[in-house]
Design an enzyme around this catalytic site. Structure first.
Site, PDB file in Angstrom:
ATOM      1  CE1 TYR A  89      -4.314  -1.763  10.715  1.00  0.00           C
ATOM      2  CE2 TYR A  89      -6.032  -0.655  11.906  1.00  0.00           C
ATOM      3  CZ  TYR A  89      -4.811  -0.674  11.535  1.00  0.00           C
ATOM      4  OH  TYR A  89      -4.020   0.526  11.787  1.00  0.00           O
ATOM      5  CB  THR A 148      -2.285  10.229  11.744  1.00  0.00           C
ATOM      6  OG1 THR A 148      -2.372  10.256  12.919  1.00  0.00           O
ATOM      7  CG2 THR A 148      -1.466  11.218  11.325  1.00  0.00           C
ATOM      8  CB  THR A 191      -1.009   0.045   1.271  1.00  0.00           C
ATOM      9  OG1 THR A 191      -0.125  -0.086   2.378  1.00  0.00           O
ATOM     10  CG2 THR A 191      -1.987  -1.219   1.165  1.00  0.00           C
ATOM     11  CG  LEU A 220       5.420   2.876  11.455  1.00  0.00           C
ATOM     12  CD1 LEU A 220       6.941   2.905  11.882  1.00  0.00           C
ATOM     13  CD2 LEU A 220       5.180   4.390  10.851  1.00  0.00           C
TER      14      LEU A 220
HETATM   15  P1  NAD Z   1       0.113   2.742   4.729  1.00  0.00           P
HETATM   16  O1  NAD Z   1      -0.870   1.721   4.093  1.00  0.00           O
HETATM   17  O2  NAD Z   1       0.484   4.196   4.185  1.00  0.00           O
HETATM   18  O3  NAD Z   1       1.506   2.266   5.125  1.00  0.00           O
HETATM   19  C1  NAD Z   1       1.879   0.889   5.462  1.00  0.00           C
HETATM   20  C2  NAD Z   1       2.925   0.592   4.771  1.00  0.00           C
HETATM   21  O4  NAD Z   1       3.295  -0.876   4.892  1.00  0.00           O
HETATM   22  C3  NAD Z   1       2.869   0.501   3.449  1.00  0.00           C
HETATM   23  O5  NAD Z   1       4.151   1.352   2.696  1.00  0.00           O
HETATM   24  C4  NAD Z   1       2.956  -0.932   2.846  1.00  0.00           C
HETATM   25  O6  NAD Z   1       3.391  -1.147   1.433  1.00  0.00           O
HETATM   26  C5  NAD Z   1       3.790  -1.570   3.894  1.00  0.00           C
HETATM   27  N1  NAD Z   1       3.387  -2.952   4.130  1.00  0.00           N
HETATM   28  C6  NAD Z   1       2.344  -3.536   4.306  1.00  0.00           C
HETATM   29  N2  NAD Z   1       2.628  -4.943   4.762  1.00  0.00           N
HETATM   30  C7  NAD Z   1       3.968  -5.078   4.424  1.00  0.00           C
HETATM   31  C8  NAD Z   1       4.679  -6.105   4.610  1.00  0.00           C
HETATM   32  N3  NAD Z   1       4.138  -7.564   4.700  1.00  0.00           N
HETATM   33  N4  NAD Z   1       5.940  -6.058   4.448  1.00  0.00           N
HETATM   34  C9  NAD Z   1       6.541  -4.910   4.350  1.00  0.00           C
HETATM   35  N5  NAD Z   1       5.773  -3.845   4.236  1.00  0.00           N
HETATM   36  C10 NAD Z   1       4.558  -4.022   4.395  1.00  0.00           C
HETATM   37  O7  NAD Z   1      -0.374   3.233   6.089  1.00  0.00           O
HETATM   38  P2  NAD Z   1      -0.117   4.263   7.261  1.00  0.00           P
HETATM   39  O8  NAD Z   1      -1.333   5.177   7.614  1.00  0.00           O
HETATM   40  O9  NAD Z   1       1.089   5.050   6.958  1.00  0.00           O
HETATM   41  O10 NAD Z   1       0.054   3.473   8.478  1.00  0.00           O
HETATM   42  C11 NAD Z   1       1.187   3.036   9.108  1.00  0.00           C
HETATM   43  C12 NAD Z   1       1.222   2.244  10.433  1.00  0.00           C
HETATM   44  O11 NAD Z   1       0.492   3.295  11.201  1.00  0.00           O
HETATM   45  C13 NAD Z   1       0.469   0.989  10.259  1.00  0.00           C
HETATM   46  O12 NAD Z   1       1.062   0.134  11.121  1.00  0.00           O
HETATM   47  C14 NAD Z   1      -1.021   1.601  10.762  1.00  0.00           C
HETATM   48  O13 NAD Z   1      -1.518   0.445  11.307  1.00  0.00           O
HETATM   49  C15 NAD Z   1      -0.676   2.564  11.767  1.00  0.00           C
HETATM   50  N6  NAD Z   1      -1.428   3.534  12.077  1.00  0.00           N
HETATM   51  C16 NAD Z   1      -2.102   4.711  11.207  1.00  0.00           C
HETATM   52  C17 NAD Z   1      -2.894   5.184  11.404  1.00  0.00           C
HETATM   53  C18 NAD Z   1      -3.268   6.391  10.679  1.00  0.00           C
HETATM   54  O14 NAD Z   1      -4.047   7.200  10.750  1.00  0.00           O
HETATM   55  N7  NAD Z   1      -2.665   6.882   9.625  1.00  0.00           N
HETATM   56  C19 NAD Z   1      -3.765   5.145  12.387  1.00  0.00           C
HETATM   57  C20 NAD Z   1      -3.617   4.275  13.414  1.00  0.00           C
HETATM   58  C21 NAD Z   1      -2.414   3.294  13.125  1.00  0.00           C
END
Ligand code: NAD
Length: 330
Positions: free
Chosen positions: A151, A181, A41, A79
């Site tokens: 999730y 966020t 993603t 992350l």
């Molecule tokens: P995002 O989807 O933009 O980023 C997630 C990243 O993880 C992507 O670059 C994806 O390619 C990578 N990824 C997924 N599975 C993978 C794997 N098996 N191996 C290697 N890479 C993998 O999401 P985000 O919003 O940047 O979220 C980042 C982290 O923060 C996540 O763990 C998410 O659960 C947590 N989070 C984000 C929010 C928010 O509001 N953005 C809220 C709560 C938690």
């Protein structure tokens, strides 16, 4: 020449929205950064600035299958996970795998390297909360077999295994629970309310609000989150620690605000509410405020204006999954 004293980080999921901002901050603080990302993603374009630094490198890898990094490592930031409901419902097994196997792989690497492990957990561990606002001591109200459980339960496992490595193997850990966020580098079509509403407004299409729009979220601008991560990293706390905004807004109000900031003529339409969509979401951030001196600084209106400006830029290509670049249709 390589700075031998620079701390070295592995950022799993560093090509994503939050991860890429974290890479930028670590580089700005003088760290060496190895991003490991499967691009499920995320996208390489998010790392355009980071890639200009000699202290930055990227390994394209799925951390559930292959996680190894040469050389010394000080901190591993975990992350990696689909994060938007659209993404994790499209990739349910991958989401469970990365929360479970990916978290284990990060922790095993941390143990091998004598490094610390920083876990990005989520407010979703609270499920549809019966306590409002949610303090870290609340254990949550999660449907373990609902569609969102892929999730929520993956993150609950990730927290559990992180604490187990800390308690029994002595791995230094930090666990944050991120509340909604937003900011530049979110994909227009990742299904989260902010980019969805902005995209619809910029296309002069109807803005689709779930249910009657009275459900609330508290939205934190990404720069504030990264500052919280930075302060927490340098504390002596393990967490979990809530990080998010306490400025609560209904989805109907958010739609109105985005419509007015974009000068859009889009009508606001109300659609079916997703299963197990939480009613209220607001963190109790007393711990972060008292122990880190952290509170979000960027008001919603200002953060939304920055995000709209970024999405509007013609030269910024729309991001799809797996790192492809699609032409912008805005
Ligand atoms: P995002 O989807 O933009 O980023 C997630 C990243 O993880 C992507 O670059 C994806 O390619 C990578 N990824 C997924 N599975 C993978 C794997 N098996 N191996 C290697 N890479 C993998 O999401 P985000 O919003 O940047 O979220 C980042 C982290 O923060 C996540 O763990 C998410 O659960 C947590 N989070 C984000 C929010 C928010 O509001 N953005 C809220 C709560 C938690």
């Amino acid at each position: 020449m390589k700075d031998v004293t620079a701390p070295r980080a592995v950022v799993a999921g560093g090509a994503g929205f939050v991860g890429s901002h974290l890479c930028d901050r670590l580089l700005a603080e003088g760290w060496e950064v190895v991003c490991v990302d499967s691009l499920l993603t995320g996208a390489r374009e998010n790392l355009r600035d980071a890639a200009t630094e000699s202290r930055f490198s990227i390994q394209e890898a799925d951390i559930t299958k292959d996680l190894d990094v040469e050389g010394s490592v000080d901190w591993i930031f975990n992350l990696a996970s689909p994060a938007s409901p659209v993404d994790y419902l499209a990739h349910p097994i991958e989401t469970l795998e990365v929360g479970a196997l990916g978290s284990l792989a990060c922790l095993r690497l941390a143990e091998r390297k004598g490094a610390g492990l920083f876990l990005a957990s989520t407010s979703e561990v609270y499920g549809d909360p019966q306590v409002h606002p949610q303090p870290e001591s609340y254990w949550g109200n999660v449907n373990p077999i609902g569609p969102r459980s892929v999730y929520d339960e993956a993150k609950r496992f990730a927290e559990a295994v992180t604490m187990a490595f800390h308690r029994t193997r002595g791995v230094p850990v930090r666990i944050i629970r991120i509340f909604n966020t937003y900011g530049p580098r979110m994909r227009r079509h990742d299904g989260r309310a902010v980019p969805t509403f902005i995209d619809q407004a910029l296309r002069a299409e109807p803005i689709t609000v779930h249910g009657d729009g009275s459900q609330t979220r508290s939205l934190c601008y990404v720069d504030d989150l990264i500052e919280g991560i930075w302060r927490f990293l340098h504390s002596d706390l393990t967490g979990p620690m809530n990080l998010g905004s306490t400025e609560e807004v209904t989805m109907a109000e958010l739609a109105e605000l985005i419509r007015s900031l974009t000068d859009a003529r889009s009508p606001i339409v109300y659609t079916e509410r997703p299963v197990d969509d939480p009613e209220n979401r607001r963190p109790d951030t007393s711990l972060a405020r008292d122990r880190l001196g952290w509170t979000p600084q960027i008001p919603l209106r200002e953060g939304l204006a920055k995000t709209i400006g970024w999405i509007r830029q013609d030269e910024v290509p729309e991001r799809s999954g797996r790192g492809e670049t699609l032409p912008s249709s805005a």
